[in-house]
Design an enzyme around this catalytic site. Sequence first.
Site, mmCIF file in Angstrom:
data_model
loop_
_atom_site.group_PDB
_atom_site.id
_atom_site.type_symbol
_atom_site.label_atom_id
_atom_site.label_comp_id
_atom_site.label_asym_id
_atom_site.label_seq_id
_atom_site.Cartn_x
_atom_site.Cartn_y
_atom_site.Cartn_z
ATOM 1 N N LYS A 1 -4.485 -9.398 -6.252
ATOM 2 C CA LYS A 1 -5.789 -9.692 -5.650
ATOM 3 C C LYS A 1 -6.796 -8.584 -5.970
ATOM 4 O O LYS A 1 -6.415 -7.419 -6.174
ATOM 5 C CB LYS A 1 -5.657 -9.897 -4.143
ATOM 6 C CG LYS A 1 -5.501 -8.642 -3.353
ATOM 7 C CD LYS A 1 -5.897 -8.848 -1.890
ATOM 8 C CE LYS A 1 -6.026 -7.482 -1.233
ATOM 9 N NZ LYS A 1 -7.205 -7.258 -0.491
ATOM 10 N N LYS B 1 0.810 -1.218 0.000
ATOM 11 C CA LYS B 1 0.000 0.000 0.000
ATOM 12 C C LYS B 1 0.846 1.271 0.000
ATOM 13 O O LYS B 1 0.477 2.263 -0.624
ATOM 14 C CB LYS B 1 -0.950 0.009 1.208
ATOM 15 C CG LYS B 1 -2.099 -0.960 1.026
ATOM 16 C CD LYS B 1 -3.201 -0.759 2.027
ATOM 17 C CE LYS B 1 -4.346 -1.702 1.722
ATOM 18 N NZ LYS B 1 -5.394 -1.686 2.701
ATOM 19 N N LYS C 1 -10.369 -3.130 -3.036
ATOM 20 C CA LYS C 1 -11.232 -1.940 -3.054
ATOM 21 C C LYS C 1 -10.471 -0.730 -3.563
ATOM 22 O O LYS C 1 -11.029 0.175 -4.145
ATOM 23 C CB LYS C 1 -11.667 -1.575 -1.627
ATOM 24 C CG LYS C 1 -12.534 -2.549 -0.927
ATOM 25 C CD LYS C 1 -13.011 -1.882 0.372
ATOM 26 C CE LYS C 1 -13.083 -2.867 1.503
ATOM 27 N NZ LYS C 1 -11.971 -2.796 2.444
#
Length: 331
Positions: free
Chosen positions: A199, A117, A202
């Site tokens: 993956k 992230k 969101k």
Amino acid sequence: MIQNIKKRIFSGVQPSGNLHIGNFLGAIKQWVALQDEYDSIFSVVDYHAITVKYDPKILRKKIIEIAKIYIAGGIDYKKVIIFQQSDIRAHTELCWILNAVSARVSDLNKMTQFKDKAGEGNVNVGIGLYDYPVLMAADILLYNTDVVPVGDDQLQHVELARDLAKRFNHDYEKIFKIPEPKIMKQGARIMSLDNPEKKMSKSAESEFSRIGLLDEPELAIKKIMKATTDIGAKVKFNPKEKPGISNLLTIYSLLANIEIKKLEEKYANIMYGEFKKDLAETVAEFLNDFQKEYNKIDDKQIAEILTAGAKKAEPIAEETLMKVKRVIGVK
Ligand code: AQP
């Protein structure tokens, strides 16, 4: 008389972005299947959601949306506790204590989700994002949790919660139960539609990477038809050689409740396009049914369910926190 006490599960979803079928198939579907067997606590973990860029004007709406999705997905709020994380102060308080006495920088430096992230080596992100796994450990440990049902991207974080609990118990007193992760055999990692090496997420930039649970069924059909497939034309489950088709087969299998083997047989001599068309219809049907349930639920009722849930969860969390405060010497 021996009382048959149920084991406890705890899990949560953060109200960041739009929930997708990966969240549903990897986590919520599992919670639904376990809710009768276990004493269940499900949180809307809103303090996790503010560790990335977010819009304060829509966060409250997202919190309500997640709780509605839990219920539309089959969680029975009369049987389980559903609550909003920030309603219970013990979460951030225990997080601070664990930060101070149990968590190490070397633990957090290993967390792959942070690296994904933040971007490797990037120090220009909030400390909350780095510390996210410690807050998650606090979430889990406050409730004497036996089992944590999650998708496999969260496995490393549950393992950290176990390590912190063991370290704390060793250094002070045996206060925490050591939780076990529970990962679905199938669906634990639904992959992105436009890049099946990653993956479904969101926060991925492209809308075409995921099917949102609240997507218009027509849009979902377009997304499936555009999904990346692999070289060759055979509908065969082989995640290494055919990650795209294997991901679509997994989604199809879980939504239609048909074994992958049976799907392979059905589509043995059929081209990708036909297979995708049928899958797209299955997805649209699923979304139609899901959204029908979702639209029946009133936002006001959700706010009441969350308040009632927090009232039930708080004494459990407070009891654990009080024990912790005593053994660390502040009470
Ligand atoms: N692709 C996935 N396949 C299966 N399970 C998944 N989960 C997430 N993505 C997949 C599981 O959903 C639960 C809730 O996730 P979260 O809100 O804690 O967020 P996350 O794990 O960080 O996943 P997202 O959806 O990709 O969100 P962003 O992009 O905000 O990080 C967890 O049990 C998770 O394992």
